[in-house]
Design a protein around this motif. Structure first.
Motif, PDB file in Angstrom:
ATOM      1  N   SER A  64      -8.186   5.068  -0.285  1.00 31.94           N
ATOM      2  CA  SER A  64      -7.457   4.116   0.537  1.00 31.94           C
ATOM      3  C   SER A  64      -7.043   4.739   1.857  1.00 31.94           C
ATOM      4  CB  SER A  64      -6.238   3.582  -0.210  1.00 31.94           C
ATOM      5  OG  SER A  64      -5.345   4.620  -0.501  1.00 31.94           O
ATOM      6  N   SER A  65      -6.866   6.061   1.907  1.00 32.28           N
ATOM      7  CA  SER A  65      -6.519   6.717   3.161  1.00 32.28           C
ATOM      8  C   SER A  65      -7.659   6.645   4.154  1.00 32.28           C
ATOM      9  CB  SER A  65      -6.128   8.177   2.910  1.00 32.28           C
ATOM     10  OG  SER A  65      -4.928   8.221   2.193  1.00 32.28           O
ATOM     11  N   GLU A  66      -8.879   6.437   3.667  1.00 30.49           N
ATOM     12  CA  GLU A  66     -10.023   6.320   4.547  1.00 30.49           C
ATOM     13  C   GLU A  66     -10.265   4.874   4.971  1.00 30.49           C
ATOM     14  OE1 GLU A  66     -13.089   8.090   2.216  1.00 30.49           O
ATOM     15  OE2 GLU A  66     -12.317  10.096   2.489  1.00 30.49           O
ATOM     16  N   VAL A 126       7.238   3.902   0.175  1.00 35.13           N
ATOM     17  CA  VAL A 126       6.236   4.846   0.665  1.00 35.13           C
ATOM     18  C   VAL A 126       5.921   5.823  -0.456  1.00 35.13           C
ATOM     19  CG1 VAL A 126       5.654   6.540   2.432  1.00 35.13           C
ATOM     20  CG2 VAL A 126       7.165   4.621   3.000  1.00 35.13           C
ATOM     21  N   ASP A 127       4.731   5.730  -0.993  1.00 36.06           N
ATOM     22  CA  ASP A 127       4.272   6.649  -2.031  1.00 36.06           C
ATOM     23  C   ASP A 127       4.250   8.063  -1.468  1.00 36.06           C
ATOM     24  OD1 ASP A 127       2.880   6.636  -4.802  1.00 36.06           O
ATOM     25  OD2 ASP A 127       1.604   7.911  -3.559  1.00 36.06           O
ATOM     26  N   SER A 128       4.508   9.073  -2.290  1.00 36.67           N
ATOM     27  CA  SER A 128       4.536  10.458  -1.808  1.00 36.67           C
ATOM     28  C   SER A 128       3.202  10.861  -1.173  1.00 36.67           C
ATOM     29  CB  SER A 128       4.908  11.420  -2.938  1.00 36.67           C
ATOM     30  OG  SER A 128       4.008  11.280  -4.017  1.00 36.67           O
ATOM     31  N   ASP A 129       2.092  10.272  -1.605  1.00 39.70           N
ATOM     32  CA  ASP A 129       0.783  10.561  -1.009  1.00 39.70           C
ATOM     33  C   ASP A 129       0.627   9.957   0.381  1.00 39.70           C
ATOM     34  OD1 ASP A 129       0.066  11.852  -3.353  1.00 39.70           O
ATOM     35  OD2 ASP A 129      -1.073  10.145  -4.135  1.00 39.70           O
ATOM     36  N   ASP A 130       1.474   8.992   0.730  1.00 42.66           N
ATOM     37  CA  ASP A 130       1.346   8.283   1.994  1.00 42.66           C
ATOM     38  C   ASP A 130       2.383   8.703   3.027  1.00 42.66           C
ATOM     39  OD1 ASP A 130      -0.752   6.805   0.892  1.00 42.66           O
ATOM     40  OD2 ASP A 130       0.602   5.254   0.124  1.00 42.66           O
ATOM     41  N   MET A 131       3.105   9.784   2.770  1.00 42.41           N
ATOM     42  CA  MET A 131       4.109  10.259   3.717  1.00 42.41           C
ATOM     43  C   MET A 131       3.440  10.707   5.017  1.00 42.41           C
ATOM     44  SD  MET A 131       7.157   9.886   2.546  1.00 42.41           S
ATOM     45  CE  MET A 131       8.170  11.009   3.476  1.00 42.41           C
ATOM     46  N   PRO A 132       4.144  10.556   6.149  1.00 42.86           N
ATOM     47  CA  PRO A 132       3.564  10.958   7.432  1.00 42.86           C
ATOM     48  C   PRO A 132       3.191  12.440   7.437  1.00 42.86           C
ATOM     49  CG  PRO A 132       5.641   9.799   7.757  1.00 42.86           C
ATOM     50  CD  PRO A 132       5.496  10.029   6.289  1.00 42.86           C
ATOM     51  N   ILE A 145       3.433   0.898   9.358  1.00 46.14           N
ATOM     52  CA  ILE A 145       3.216   0.863   7.912  1.00 46.14           C
ATOM     53  C   ILE A 145       1.894   0.170   7.625  1.00 46.14           C
ATOM     54  CG2 ILE A 145       4.123  -0.034   5.725  1.00 46.14           C
ATOM     55  CD1 ILE A 145       5.944   2.079   6.986  1.00 46.14           C
ATOM     56  N   TYR A 146       1.099   0.771   6.743  1.00 51.61           N
ATOM     57  CA  TYR A 146      -0.129   0.153   6.242  1.00 51.61           C
ATOM     58  C   TYR A 146       0.022   0.032   4.731  1.00 51.61           C
ATOM     59  CZ  TYR A 146      -1.982   1.457  10.779  1.00 51.61           C
ATOM     60  OH  TYR A 146      -2.178   1.587  12.131  1.00 51.61           O
ATOM     61  N   ASP A 171      -0.336   1.922   1.093  1.00 50.53           N
ATOM     62  CA  ASP A 171      -1.572   2.392   0.475  1.00 50.53           C
ATOM     63  C   ASP A 171      -2.397   3.204   1.470  1.00 50.53           C
ATOM     64  OD1 ASP A 171      -2.686   0.439   2.093  1.00 50.53           O
ATOM     65  OD2 ASP A 171      -3.676  -0.638   0.476  1.00 50.53           O
ATOM     66  N   LYS A 172      -1.763   3.603   2.554  1.00 55.07           N
ATOM     67  CA  LYS A 172      -2.387   4.442   3.574  1.00 55.07           C
ATOM     68  C   LYS A 172      -1.266   5.271   4.195  1.00 55.07           C
ATOM     69  CE  LYS A 172      -5.442   4.131   7.578  1.00 55.07           C
ATOM     70  NZ  LYS A 172      -6.415   5.072   7.038  1.00 55.07           N
ATOM     71  N   VAL A 173      -1.599   6.420   4.727  1.00 52.46           N
ATOM     72  CA  VAL A 173      -0.598   7.306   5.317  1.00 52.46           C
ATOM     73  C   VAL A 173       0.169   6.570   6.413  1.00 52.46           C
ATOM     74  CG1 VAL A 173      -0.251   9.444   6.608  1.00 52.46           C
ATOM     75  CG2 VAL A 173      -1.893   9.378   4.737  1.00 52.46           C
TER      76      VAL A 173
END
Length: 184
Positions: A64-66, A126-132, A145-146, A171-173
């Motif tokens: 999802s980050s891509e 904000v999921d921990s994987d999506d932190m700035p 926010i995405y 679901d994205k950074v």
């Protein structure tokens, strides 16, 4: 003055958030969404946070980050507040200023306001994987926010009343543009 009062009144709000439930239509407080055609994230409400479990489709390496930002629909507060069900599980993006932030190891809950209007609050999980990538989210930061709409969320305010706001799950950074110019 209004901003100061709202900030002061809402500081306690997030501290009481963990005792509040989700008012979205999910009876068991869990939901799942296809964040892309290749990856699923499931969420479970627990201890005031939505905890994610990513389930990757073995046929693809896309995450999802891509996901391209052009796949997200820009929405205003008015749109998502009036018809939150229209945006449930749909990829959306909002930009706003952080009014409150509550960090934990599992992620961060943010109350974000748009257009310098304290009445236009959106809650963002904000999921921990999506932190700035540039560090922690701070009050008065301007964020892009995405994520996807997840109905609404009720929380108790410092004055003892409750407030219901649209909820977005990332679901994205998150893009942190630093301190908002309107915060100066």
């Amino acid at each position: 003055m209004k901003k100061g009062l709202v900030l002061g009144a809402c500081m306690i709000t997030l501290l009481t958030l963990s005792g509040c439930g989700n008012s979205s239509s999910a009876d068991d407080k869990s939901s799942s969404s296809s964040t892309s055609s290749k990856e699923k994230k499931s969420y479970l409400w627990d201890d005031g946070y939505y905890h994610s479990t990513k389930q990757k489709d073995s046929s693809s390496s896309e995450s999802s980050s891509e996901k391209d930002v052009s796949e997200y629909q820009g929405v205003s507060y008015d749109q998502i507040a009036r018809t939150p069900d229209d945006f449930e599980y749909k990829s959306i993006t909002v930009t706003g200023q952080v009014m409150q932030v509550q960090n934990s190891d599992d992620g961060t809950i943010v109350l974000l306001w748009q257009n310098d209007d304290s009445d236009s609050l959106v809650m963002v999980n904000v999921d921990s994987d999506d932190m700035p990538t540039n560090g922690n989210i701070l009050e008065d930061d301007e964020l892009t926010i995405y994520g996807y709409g997840a109905g609404t969320q009720k929380y108790d305010t410092a004055s003892g009343s409750s407030n219901e706001v649209p909820l977005i799950i990332t679901d994205k950074v998150v893009v942190d543009n630093g301190k908002s110019e309107s915060a100066y």
